[in-house]
Design a protein around this motif. Structure first.
Motif, PDB file in Angstrom:
ATOM      1  N   ARG A  20      -0.969  -7.673  11.165  1.00 53.72           N
ATOM      2  CA  ARG A  20      -0.254  -9.138  11.307  1.00 53.72           C
ATOM      3  C   ARG A  20       1.102  -9.191  11.667  1.00 53.72           C
ATOM      4  O   ARG A  20       1.412  -9.917  12.320  1.00 53.72           O
ATOM      5  N   SER A  21       1.784  -7.975  11.822  1.00 49.70           N
ATOM      6  CA  SER A  21       3.155  -7.694  12.083  1.00 49.70           C
ATOM      7  C   SER A  21       3.304  -6.878  13.373  1.00 49.70           C
ATOM      8  O   SER A  21       2.333  -6.011  13.464  1.00 49.70           O
TER       9      SER A  21
ATOM     10  N   ALA B 211       1.877   0.832  13.546  1.00 47.55           N
ATOM     11  CA  ALA B 211       1.128   1.748  12.467  1.00 47.55           C
ATOM     12  C   ALA B 211      -0.180   1.844  12.728  1.00 47.55           C
ATOM     13  O   ALA B 211      -0.967   3.072  12.494  1.00 47.55           O
ATOM     14  N   ILE B 212      -0.910   0.731  13.111  1.00 53.21           N
ATOM     15  CA  ILE B 212      -2.403   0.938  13.511  1.00 53.21           C
ATOM     16  C   ILE B 212      -2.763   1.995  14.855  1.00 53.21           C
ATOM     17  O   ILE B 212      -3.404   2.605  14.685  1.00 53.21           O
TER      18      ILE B 212
ATOM     19  N   ALA C 198       7.026  -6.256   6.496  1.00 60.86           N
ATOM     20  CA  ALA C 198       7.280  -7.452   7.661  1.00 60.86           C
ATOM     21  C   ALA C 198       7.226  -8.902   6.914  1.00 60.86           C
ATOM     22  O   ALA C 198       8.016  -9.768   7.365  1.00 60.86           O
TER      23      ALA C 198
ATOM     24  N   TYR D 234     -12.645  -3.981   6.627  1.00 59.84           N
ATOM     25  CA  TYR D 234     -11.278  -3.820   6.876  1.00 59.84           C
ATOM     26  C   TYR D 234     -11.221  -3.564   8.457  1.00 59.84           C
ATOM     27  O   TYR D 234     -11.789  -2.396   8.853  1.00 59.84           O
TER      28      TYR D 234
ATOM     29  N   HIS E 290      -8.662   2.670   2.284  1.00 56.77           N
ATOM     30  CA  HIS E 290      -8.803   1.549   1.580  1.00 56.77           C
ATOM     31  C   HIS E 290     -10.469   1.461   1.300  1.00 56.77           C
ATOM     32  O   HIS E 290     -10.656   0.872   0.277  1.00 56.77           O
TER      33      HIS E 290
ATOM     34  N   ALA F 138       3.433  -1.609   6.145  1.00 55.15           N
ATOM     35  CA  ALA F 138       4.091  -2.104   7.391  1.00 55.15           C
ATOM     36  C   ALA F 138       3.991  -3.504   7.337  1.00 55.15           C
ATOM     37  O   ALA F 138       4.957  -4.268   7.439  1.00 55.15           O
ATOM     38  N   ASP F 139       2.851  -4.069   7.226  1.00 59.06           N
ATOM     39  CA  ASP F 139       2.552  -5.569   7.184  1.00 59.06           C
ATOM     40  C   ASP F 139       3.120  -6.151   6.195  1.00 59.06           C
ATOM     41  O   ASP F 139       3.686  -7.262   6.294  1.00 59.06           O
ATOM     42  N   ASP F 140       3.085  -5.743   4.880  1.00 60.77           N
ATOM     43  CA  ASP F 140       3.807  -6.189   3.645  1.00 60.77           C
ATOM     44  C   ASP F 140       5.247  -6.324   3.792  1.00 60.77           C
ATOM     45  O   ASP F 140       5.832  -7.160   3.280  1.00 60.77           O
TER      46      ASP F 140
ATOM     47  N   ALA G 237       5.054  -4.245  13.257  1.00 63.46           N
ATOM     48  CA  ALA G 237       5.082  -2.937  12.467  1.00 63.46           C
ATOM     49  C   ALA G 237       3.968  -2.488  12.100  1.00 63.46           C
ATOM     50  O   ALA G 237       3.608  -1.254  12.424  1.00 63.46           O
ATOM     51  N   GLY G 238       3.246  -3.279  11.747  1.00 63.79           N
ATOM     52  CA  GLY G 238       1.618  -3.104  11.187  1.00 63.79           C
ATOM     53  C   GLY G 238       0.936  -2.698  12.513  1.00 63.79           C
ATOM     54  O   GLY G 238       0.027  -1.744  12.529  1.00 63.79           O
TER      55      GLY G 238
ATOM     56  N   SER H  53      -0.553   2.892   4.643  1.00 61.54           N
ATOM     57  CA  SER H  53       0.732   2.995   5.711  1.00 61.54           C
ATOM     58  C   SER H  53       0.903   1.552   6.363  1.00 61.54           C
ATOM     59  O   SER H  53       1.583   0.872   6.611  1.00 61.54           O
ATOM     60  N   VAL H  54      -0.514   1.310   7.142  1.00 61.74           N
ATOM     61  CA  VAL H  54      -0.660   0.103   8.050  1.00 61.74           C
ATOM     62  C   VAL H  54      -0.012  -1.326   6.984  1.00 61.74           C
ATOM     63  O   VAL H  54       0.503  -2.015   7.519  1.00 61.74           O
ATOM     64  N   GLN H  55      -0.915  -1.055   5.823  1.00 57.34           N
ATOM     65  CA  GLN H  55      -0.543  -2.074   4.843  1.00 57.34           C
ATOM     66  C   GLN H  55       0.874  -2.313   4.545  1.00 57.34           C
ATOM     67  O   GLN H  55       1.277  -3.344   4.356  1.00 57.34           O
TER      68      GLN H  55
END
Lengths: 414, 414
Positions: free
Chosen positions: B177-178, B184-185, A253, B147, B99, A249-251, B180-181, A245-247
Motif C-alpha cells: 500500500r505504501s 520491501a516486496i 507508513a 495474500y 503469512h 513497512a505498510d503498517d 516502503a511496502g 517485513s512487507v506488512q
C-alpha cells in the motif's frame, strides 16, 4: 474526617451530605448510582441537591455513580486485585469506572503503573477540569490520561489543557464520536457528548494526544512511560519473515513513520554475516532464523547508528521459534540481545512479540515481555500498534518542540 | 511421480527440472530461495530458465522461494505442528510463506480450518490466477483467501475475481500500500506491487473483501465461516459496563453498523427484571452483573426478535467476573446462555470476551472461546473487531444480492 466513601442507596444521599458537612468532611465519594444518569426527574433533582450542599458546605464530591479513587501510594483502592506497588507516574481521570478498572488491569498486564486514578461518574461537583488542574500541579504525575464523555466547564477545561500539554503529555480518550455513542453516554453518565469535530480539533490544537480505545491508550502510554524523546519519524525495522517485513513497512507508513532505505554502506556491513537468499538488509531487515543473538545485537547497533534512524522496531515470531529445536532458549537469547542493544542505543526501541494466541505461545510471550519491561523496552502485540504509538509520541514531542521554540510560554513558570 | 518438493540449492534447479521432465512429474515445489527475489542478474536468469523448462515440459512449478502446499485432507504439510483435521472449507493462496504459516496457526488459535493453503513465492510458473481459478472450481472450497504482493497476469486475475466473487467470498490481503511496502516486496518476492489506488478500487469493484493485516483476515474469515447471511447493518449490542457500552456504540458506528434505539415496548419488557440504577436497556444494553444467565438469555431473545436487529454482539468482561465470588462458574453460565440464544435466533451473533491479557484471564477466555466455537459462535477480542468483521460480511452479502438482482450472471452456471 478526610474521606467518606458512600455505597448507601441514593435516597440517603442528602442526609449523608448534611452529616458530612457538620463533621467537616473534606471529600465524599458516592459509589451510589441512581441519580442524573437514569434520565428521570427524581434522580436529576437528587443530584442537584447533593451538588448544592457541596457548594454551600465546601464538602467536595466525587461522583455519584462511580468507583472513586485508586492510589497505591496512599493505600486506597476500590478492588482487592489491583496492583499496589508505589512509584507509578501516570494519573488517570475517567468518567467510566469500567474504563478505569480495565486500564489498571491493562497496566498490570502490560507494564505501566498508575499513581492516581479517579473514576468520577456524573461529576456533580468535582469535574474533569478540577482533576486536570490537580494533576497538572501534582509533582508525582508525569503523564496524564483522561476518559471523557462530556465536559462540564468546556472553556476552563481547554484552558487547562493548553496550559499542561506542553509540560506533560495528556492522552485523551473522548467518547461519543457517533450519534449512537452520544446516546449511550446520555444514559451512562447523563453527559452531553458535544460535537465530535469540535472536540477533535480542540484536543489536537491544545497539543493533547487523542486515542480511540483502551488498547490504543495503553499502547501510547507505554511509549511515553518507557521511551526517550524522539522528534523525527525515520524508523529502522528489524525482524524475521518476508511477509511480516512487507506488512511492517505498510503498517509503519500507515502510521506516518518513514521506513527509509538503508545506504549501500550499511547493507554491505550487514551482508558480511547475512546471506542473500531468503533475507533482506534494506529496511525492513528480514533476518534469517539462524542469525546468532550476537549478529542480531550487532545489526541493531549498526542501523541505530544511522542519523536517519530516529526510532527502532524489533520483532520476532514466538510461534516460529517455538517449533525449532532449542527454540525457547533461542527466544530468550534473541530477546536479551535486543534488550542489550536497546539500552545502549539511546533511541526509542519498541519490541513486538508476534504470536498467534495459542495458550503456550502466549505464555512464552508474556514471560519475555516481563524481561523487556524490566529492561525498559515496551512490548506490542503487532507492528502496526507499535508504529502507531511511536508516531503519537513523536507527534507530541514535535508539538512541545515547536511550542518552546515559538516562546509561547516561559518554561518553568509552573 | 505426482509431486516433488525441492530444498536443494538454487544451482541444482535446472538439473532437477530436466530430470523431472524426463520422469513426467506433474508438479514441482521449489522451497529453495536465491532466485529473482535477490534482485541479482544470476538469480533472475535462473528463475527464467526454470520457468522456460516448465512451459516446454508441462511440469508445473510452485515457487521458487516458498513453503508450498498444506492440505490436511491429503496429508500434506510443511510443518509438524499444523492442525491435520479434515473438513476445513477455506482455501488460501499466499505469496508469503510466513503469512501462510501464521494464518494456519491463527486458525488453530481462533477456530477456523483451512482445506488447502499454498505458499507460492516468486510464482515463476503457477501464479495467483491459476490458484484462484482452481479454488473457484474446487467443490471443497467455500471461502477463498489471498495474500498478494504483485499480480503477474492482472487482467486474467481480475476476470477470475469478478467471476468467483458472487459465488464464494474472496478475502484479499494486498500488500504494498505504501512506497516502503512496495520496496520491501521487491526484495521479498521480486514482484511489482502496482498502484495502490488502482488495486483498491479493482478489488472492491470485483466484489472481493479487502483486509489490511492477518488479524483482520482472521476476524473476517471467522464471520463467513460461522455466521448466517445478513444484509442489513442494524445491530443490537448486549453486555456489561457503562464505559464499554459507550465504546461499543462508537466502535459499531465506526464500522458502519447501526446501533438503533430500542422501542419503548422492548425497554419496558427488559425493565421487568432490570433495575434502573447503573444499567441501560436502550441499545447497547448495559446489563447488571447480578443478572442471571436466564435473564441474559431472555434479553437476547427479546432484542433478536426485533425486525431492525439484523446482527447481534454480546460481550462479557472475563476480568471483572473473575474477581467476584463464583466468578469462573458465572462466566461459564453466562456464556452458555449466549450460546443457547445464539443457536436459536437464526441471526448472526458475534461474541466478545473482554480481558486485559493477564495469563489467567487469557486462559479462561480461551477455555470459553473453545465452547463458543463448538457452538458455532465466533469470538473476537474487542467489540471494534467484531463490528468490523460483521460489516465486511454484510457488505459482501449486499453485493451478491444486488448482483443476482441485476441478473448479471445466471446462477448455477458453474
Amino acid at each position: 474526617m478526610d474521606f467518606v466513601i458512600v455505597s448507601a442507596p441514593a435516597q440517603s444521599a442528602i442526609e449523608i451530605m448534611e452529616n458530612s458537612a457538620a463533621k467537616r468532611v473534606k471529600v465524599i465519594h458516592f459509589y451510589t448510582a441512581g441519580f442524573g444518569e437514569t434520565g428521570g426527574e427524581e434522580g436529576k433533582r437528587l443530584e442537584e441537591k447533593v451538588a448544592g450542599i457541596a457548594r454551600r458546605s465546601g464538602v467536595r464530591v466525587v461522583g455519584p455513580n462511580c468507583m472513586g479513587v485508586y492510589s497505591p501510594q496512599y493505600g486506597i483502592s476500590w478492588r482487592l486485585d489491583f496492583p499496589m506497588q508505589k512509584g507509578g507516574t501516570v494519573a488517570f481521570f475517567s468518567q467510566s469506572g469500567w474504563h478505569a478498572t480495565d486500564s489498571i488491569k491493562l497496566g498490570a498486564a502490560r507494564g505501566f503503573q498508575f499513581n492516581k486514578v479517579v473514576s468520577y461518574g456524573n461529576a456533580c461537583d468535582l469535574n474533569e477540569s478540577d482533576f486536570l488542574e490537580y494533576f497538572t500541579e501534582d509533582p508525582e504525575t508525569k503523564i496524564i490520561v483522561a476518559y471523557l464523555e462530556g465536559v462540564r466547564e468546556g472553556k476552563r477545561f481547554l484552558q487547562l489543557l493548553r496550559r499542561v500539554a506542553p509540560i506533560k503529555p495528556v492522552i485523551v480518550l473522548k467518547a461519543g464520536r457517533s450519534e449512537a455513542g452520544a446516546r449511550a453516554i446520555a444514559s451512562h453518565t447523563g453527559s452531553l457528548a458535544g460535537e465530535e469535530v469540535v472536540w477533535d480539533s480542540l484536543i489536537r490544537q491544545a497539543g493533547a494526544i487523542r486515542v480511540y480505545n483502551l488498547d490504543e491508550l495503553a499502547d501510547t502510554l507505554l511509549a511515553f512511560f518507557y521511551l526517550p524523546v524522539a522528534k523525527q519519524r525515520g524508523v529502522a525495522v528489524i525482524g524475521s519473515g518476508g511477509g511480516p517485513s512487507v506488512q511492517s513497512a505498510d503498517d509503519c507508513a500507515s502510521a506516518r513513520l518513514s521506513v527509509f532505505p538503508f545506504p549501500a554502506e550499511i547493507r554491505r556491513k550487514l551482508h558480511e554475516f547475512t546471506p542473500k537468499a531468503g533475507t533482506s538488509v534494506r529496511n525492513p531487515i528480514d533476518f534469517p532464523f539462524y542469525w546468532t543473538s550476537q549478529e542480531l545485537y550487532q545489526s541493531i547497533k549498526i542501523v541505530a547508528a544511522l542519523r536517519e534512524a530516529h526510532l527502532l522496531i524489533a520483532h520476532i515470531s514466538v510461534d516460529y521459534l517455538l517449533t525449532v529445536p532449542g527454540g525457547r532458549e533461542k527466544i530468550g537469547e534473541l530477546s536479551q540481545a535486543i534488550m542489550r542493544a536497546g539500552k545502549e542505543i539511546g533511541k526509542p526501541l519498541a519490541m513486538v512479540l508476534r504470536q498467534c494466541g495459542l495458550l503456550e505461545n502466549y505464555r512464552v510471550a508474556l514471560e519475555e515481555q516481563e524481561k523487556f519491561i524490566e529492561a525498559g523496552v515496551p512490548v506490542y502485540p503487532t507492528i502496526a500498534r507499535a508504529a502507531q504509538a511511536l508516531n503519537s509520541m513523536v507527534q507530541y514531542y514535535r508539538f512541545t518542540d515547536s511550542f518552546y521554540r515559538q516562546g509561547r510560554i516561559e518554561v518553568g513558570t509552573f
